[in-house]
Design a protein around this motif. Structure first.
Motif, short mmCIF file in Angstrom:
data_model
loop_
_atom_site.label_atom_id
_atom_site.label_comp_id
_atom_site.label_asym_id
_atom_site.label_seq_id
_atom_site.Cartn_x
_atom_site.Cartn_y
_atom_site.Cartn_z
N VAL A 1 114.42 99.13 89.14
CA VAL A 1 114.45 98.38 90.41
C VAL A 1 113.07 98.06 90.95
O VAL A 1 112.96 97.35 91.94
N PHE A 2 112.02 98.53 90.29
CA PHE A 2 110.67 98.22 90.74
C PHE A 2 110.11 96.97 90.06
O PHE A 2 109.01 96.54 90.36
N SER A 3 110.86 96.39 89.15
CA SER A 3 110.39 95.15 88.53
C SER A 3 110.56 94.01 89.55
O SER A 3 111.34 94.10 90.49
N GLU B 1 120.40 90.78 96.95
CA GLU B 1 121.17 89.67 96.38
C GLU B 1 121.10 89.69 94.86
O GLU B 1 122.09 89.53 94.16
N TYR B 2 119.90 89.88 94.32
CA TYR B 2 119.73 89.87 92.87
C TYR B 2 120.34 91.12 92.23
O TYR B 2 120.99 91.03 91.19
N ILE B 3 120.15 92.28 92.87
CA ILE B 3 120.75 93.52 92.36
C ILE B 3 122.27 93.38 92.33
O ILE B 3 122.92 93.72 91.34
N SER B 4 122.83 92.84 93.40
CA SER B 4 124.28 92.64 93.48
C SER B 4 124.75 91.70 92.37
O SER B 4 125.74 91.97 91.69
N LYS B 5 124.05 90.59 92.20
CA LYS B 5 124.41 89.61 91.17
C LYS B 5 124.39 90.26 89.79
O LYS B 5 125.30 90.06 88.99
N GLN B 6 123.38 91.05 89.51
CA GLN B 6 123.25 91.69 88.20
C GLN B 6 124.35 92.72 87.98
O GLN B 6 124.96 92.77 86.92
N LEU B 7 124.64 93.54 88.99
CA LEU B 7 125.67 94.57 88.85
C LEU B 7 127.07 93.95 88.73
O LEU B 7 127.93 94.46 88.01
N LYS B 8 127.29 92.83 89.40
CA LYS B 8 128.57 92.13 89.26
C LYS B 8 128.72 91.58 87.84
O LYS B 8 129.81 91.61 87.26
N ALA B 9 127.63 91.09 87.27
CA ALA B 9 127.67 90.62 85.88
C ALA B 9 127.98 91.78 84.94
O ALA B 9 128.78 91.64 84.00
N TYR B 10 127.37 92.96 85.19
CA TYR B 10 127.68 94.14 84.39
C TYR B 10 129.16 94.51 84.52
O TYR B 10 129.81 94.85 83.53
N ALA B 11 129.70 94.45 85.73
CA ALA B 11 131.11 94.80 85.96
C ALA B 11 132.04 93.83 85.24
O ALA B 11 133.03 94.25 84.63
N ARG B 12 131.72 92.54 85.28
CA ARG B 12 132.52 91.54 84.54
C ARG B 12 132.49 91.84 83.05
O ARG B 12 133.52 91.82 82.37
N ASP B 13 131.29 92.11 82.53
CA ASP B 13 131.15 92.43 81.10
C ASP B 13 131.91 93.70 80.75
O ASP B 13 132.52 93.79 79.68
N PHE B 14 131.87 94.68 81.63
CA PHE B 14 132.57 95.94 81.42
C PHE B 14 134.07 95.68 81.30
O PHE B 14 134.73 96.15 80.37
#
Length: 146
Positions: A34-36, A61-74
């Motif tokens: 998360v420091f990137s 917003e970006y963290i949420s977008k990324q985690l939602k993408a992970y959840a969809r992939d999951f």
């Protein structure tokens, strides 16, 4: 994490990392620095301050977008298994109806000290459960700002 719980380890390559047969819980593990620059903003011009967690604010917003993408992939990975998972020990797990889908997110240890990061993870956690039926578990491991 798979080595720590070999009885729940799923064979690599199917997208799912852990399956607890008796509890019917399926788990996928992700990590995020998360420091990137994409995930947070560093609010300092002094190079020596970049090791101070208070200088960072999350890009929720970006963290949420990324985690939602992970959840969809999951969820897609779960569908691909057709309810049959090959475990690391060679046995098969047929999970039928799941009791829980957990997504373990590994983040730097320092973020546990930041209210803005922990609140961000809490907010996204609620969204993931509501939208994707996925429980977010945040694990704070290893220092990144040393």
């Amino acid at each position: 994490l798979k080595k720590a719980e070999p009885y729940a380890a799923v064979k690599s390559g199917c997208g799912i990392d852990l399956y607890y047969k008796s509890k019917r819980i399926i788990v996928e593990i992700f990590s995020m620095n998360v420091f990137s620059g994409s995930y947070s903003e560093c609010n300092t011009k002094n190079e020596s301050d970049v090791k101070d967690i208070s200088m960072y604010s999350p890009n929720e917003e970006y963290i949420s977008k990324q985690l939602k993408a992970y959840a969809r992939d999951f969820n897609f990975d779960i569908l691909k298994t057709e309810r049959l998972i090959e475990m690391e020990d060679g046995s098969l797990g047929n999970f039928g109806r799941l009791n829980e889908k957990k997504m373990i997110l590994i983040v730097p240890l320092e973020t546990a000290q930041s209210r803005s990061f922990t609140e961000c993870f809490d907010n996204v956690s609620e969204e993931l459960l509501k939208e994707y039926g996925v429980t977010l578990v945040v694990k704070y491991m290893e220092e990144a700002l040393i």
